[in-house]
Design an enzyme around this catalytic site. Structure first.
Site, short mmCIF file in Angstrom:
data_model
loop_
_atom_site.label_atom_id
_atom_site.label_comp_id
_atom_site.label_asym_id
_atom_site.label_seq_id
_atom_site.Cartn_x
_atom_site.Cartn_y
_atom_site.Cartn_z
N ASP A 38 44.22 -12.59 35.14
CA ASP A 38 45.16 -12.50 36.26
C ASP A 38 44.58 -11.54 37.30
O ASP A 38 43.55 -10.87 37.05
CB ASP A 38 46.54 -12.01 35.79
CG ASP A 38 47.69 -12.59 36.63
OD1 ASP A 38 47.64 -12.43 37.87
OD2 ASP A 38 48.63 -13.17 36.07
N SER A 134 53.61 -29.52 38.37
CA SER A 134 54.98 -29.31 38.85
C SER A 134 55.67 -30.65 39.07
O SER A 134 55.00 -31.68 39.25
CB SER A 134 54.93 -28.54 40.18
OG SER A 134 56.22 -28.42 40.75
N TYR A 147 51.69 -26.42 48.89
CA TYR A 147 51.96 -26.35 47.44
C TYR A 147 52.04 -27.76 46.85
O TYR A 147 51.41 -28.05 45.83
CB TYR A 147 53.28 -25.60 47.22
CG TYR A 147 53.67 -25.40 45.78
CD1 TYR A 147 53.13 -24.35 45.04
CD2 TYR A 147 54.58 -26.25 45.15
CE1 TYR A 147 53.49 -24.16 43.71
CE2 TYR A 147 54.94 -26.06 43.83
CZ TYR A 147 54.41 -25.02 43.11
OH TYR A 147 54.76 -24.84 41.79
N LYS A 151 49.60 -29.40 44.05
CA LYS A 151 50.09 -29.81 42.74
C LYS A 151 49.88 -31.31 42.50
O LYS A 151 49.70 -31.75 41.36
CB LYS A 151 51.57 -29.44 42.59
CG LYS A 151 51.80 -27.93 42.52
CD LYS A 151 51.21 -27.33 41.26
CE LYS A 151 51.45 -25.83 41.16
NZ LYS A 151 50.85 -25.23 39.94
P1 NAP Z 1 54.49 -16.12 38.51
O1 NAP Z 1 55.52 -15.45 37.67
O2 NAP Z 1 54.27 -15.63 39.90
O3 NAP Z 1 53.12 -16.13 37.71
C1 NAP Z 1 51.93 -16.61 38.29
C2 NAP Z 1 50.83 -15.63 38.00
O4 NAP Z 1 49.60 -16.13 38.57
C3 NAP Z 1 51.11 -14.27 38.66
O5 NAP Z 1 50.76 -13.21 37.80
C4 NAP Z 1 50.21 -14.36 39.87
O6 NAP Z 1 49.91 -13.11 40.46
C5 NAP Z 1 49.01 -15.05 39.27
N1 NAP Z 1 48.05 -15.45 40.29
C6 NAP Z 1 48.32 -15.80 41.59
N2 NAP Z 1 47.18 -16.04 42.22
C7 NAP Z 1 46.18 -15.83 41.36
C8 NAP Z 1 44.77 -15.90 41.45
N3 NAP Z 1 44.16 -16.22 42.60
N4 NAP Z 1 44.03 -15.61 40.36
C9 NAP Z 1 44.62 -15.25 39.19
N5 NAP Z 1 45.94 -15.17 39.04
C10 NAP Z 1 46.73 -15.46 40.11
O7 NAP Z 1 54.82 -17.68 38.65
P2 NAP Z 1 55.35 -18.77 37.60
O8 NAP Z 1 56.65 -19.21 38.11
O9 NAP Z 1 55.22 -18.28 36.21
O10 NAP Z 1 54.32 -19.94 37.88
C11 NAP Z 1 53.25 -20.23 37.00
C12 NAP Z 1 52.73 -21.63 37.33
O11 NAP Z 1 53.77 -22.57 37.11
C13 NAP Z 1 52.28 -21.78 38.78
O12 NAP Z 1 51.13 -22.58 38.82
C14 NAP Z 1 53.45 -22.49 39.42
O13 NAP Z 1 53.08 -23.25 40.53
C15 NAP Z 1 53.92 -23.36 38.28
N6 NAP Z 1 55.30 -23.81 38.41
C16 NAP Z 1 56.33 -22.90 38.44
C17 NAP Z 1 57.62 -23.36 38.55
C18 NAP Z 1 58.80 -22.43 38.58
O14 NAP Z 1 59.91 -22.89 38.85
N7 NAP Z 1 58.63 -21.14 38.32
C19 NAP Z 1 57.88 -24.73 38.66
C20 NAP Z 1 56.82 -25.62 38.64
C21 NAP Z 1 55.52 -25.15 38.50
P3 NAP Z 1 50.74 -12.72 41.84
O15 NAP Z 1 52.18 -12.72 41.44
O16 NAP Z 1 50.22 -11.39 42.23
O17 NAP Z 1 50.45 -13.79 42.85
#
Ligand code: NAP
Length: 262
Positions: A38, A134, A147, A151
């Site tokens: 991360d 997603s 986004y 995706k």
């Molecule tokens: P999250 O809590 O923000 O976790 C994502 C992690 O990835 C964070 O620690 C983030 O750091 C890190 N990250 C961002 N850019 C990065 C980079 N360039 N290199 C390495 N790490 C990086 O989000 P989440 O909701 O768990 O999402 C995880 C995945 O699931 C994502 O791909 C998201 O698109 C997908 N997703 C989420 C949802 C939802 O409803 N939550 C729905 C569909 C898909 P920072 O926070 O500092 O950016």
């Protein structure tokens, strides 16, 4: 048969928070040695230590730093690509910088991770790669053009990788979450009116938890999914099966954060 990852080495990108951290925990619970990758500001070392694994600071959009991180995990059995960002803006005013960054992290990051993992796994003729895509890989939620494009692109990568890597017995699959309670979506979950309307269209009447996505990712990563590759699993409470909404005040109440029949 249970999910057993004993002796397997796994990398989870974006593993310091949210869905990634839940995936890291699920793999660890099954006996895997997990490395969280991360951004430095998310303190992956602490997150890795917290699950009894290790954490490495790297940016998935930076090939050099990512390559150095992958080199520290040998051999590599499992990769879960979770790192992702979302920038909200209307298509007509989306800034080039936000477009570039979103594509670089969400799509470029998966490309780099997949390629690095596949190159490591092919010699051993085994491996499992899971990409967190997603429901937005399919639909066009407003104000998320970069986004959504990233995706959707991920699924193209997953299909191609599954096709090319199958002969090496490397499986590649995608999990497509709906709205999941993490930092990324805290603005949604913090607004009752927003989630009341959103969850009206979700047959199960609620949002998801990171662990519910992690269960699906761990299944794909495990030997239980030994004949599954190039596939997609929705973890969305039925959102993609719904049209014109499921819930209404005629028969149900919105209580706290979910719909419930009277
Ligand atoms: P999250 O809590 O923000 O976790 C994502 C992690 O990835 C964070 O620690 C983030 O750091 C890190 N990250 C961002 N850019 C990065 C980079 N360039 N290199 C390495 N790490 C990086 O989000 P989440 O909701 O768990 O999402 C995880 C995945 O699931 C994502 O791909 C998201 O698109 C997908 N997703 C989420 C949802 C939802 O409803 N939550 C729905 C569909 C898909 P920072 O926070 O500092 O950016």
């Amino acid at each position: 048969m249970q999910m057993d990852f004993t002796g397997r080495n796994a990398i989870v990108t974006g593993g310091a928070n949210g869905i990634g951290l839940a995936c890291a925990r699920a793999l660890t619970a099954g006996g895997a040695n997990v490395t969280i990758i991360d951004l430095a500001k998310e303190n992956p070392r602490e997150a890795g230590a917290g699950i009894g694994g290790q954490g490495i600071e790297a940016d998935v959009s930076d090939r050099v730093s990512l390559e150095a991180a992958f080199a520290r995990v040998d051999p590599l059995d499992i990769l879960i690509c979770c790192a992702g960002i979302a920038r909200f803006d209307c298509l007509m005013v989306t800034k080039q910088e936000d477009w570039d960054q979103t594509i670089a992290v969400n799509l470029g990051g998966v490309f780099h991770s997949l390629q690095l993992a596949a190159n490591r796994m092919q010699a051993r003729r085994s491996g499992s790669i899971v990409v967190i895509a997603s429901t937005n890989s399919y639909d066009g939620e407003a104000e998320l053009s970069a986004y959504n494009a990233s995706k959707a692109g991920i699924l193209g990568l997953v299909h191609t990788a599954a096709n090319e890597l199958g002969p090496y017995r490397i499986r590649v699959n995608a999990v497509c979450p709906g709205l999941i309670r993490t930092r990324l979506t805290s603005a949604h979950f913090g607004n009752t009116e927003v989630i009341r309307e959103y969850f009206r269209h979700i047959p199960l009447g609620r949002g998801g938890e990171p662990e519910e996505v992690a269960n699906a990712a761990a299944f794909y990563a495990s030997d239980l999914a030994s004949f599954i590759t190039g596939s997609t699993l929705f973890v969305d409470g039925g959102q993609m099966a719904s049209k014109f909404g499921t819930w209404s005040e005629k028969t149900a109440d919105f209580i706290g954060d979910h719909w419930q029949l009277r």
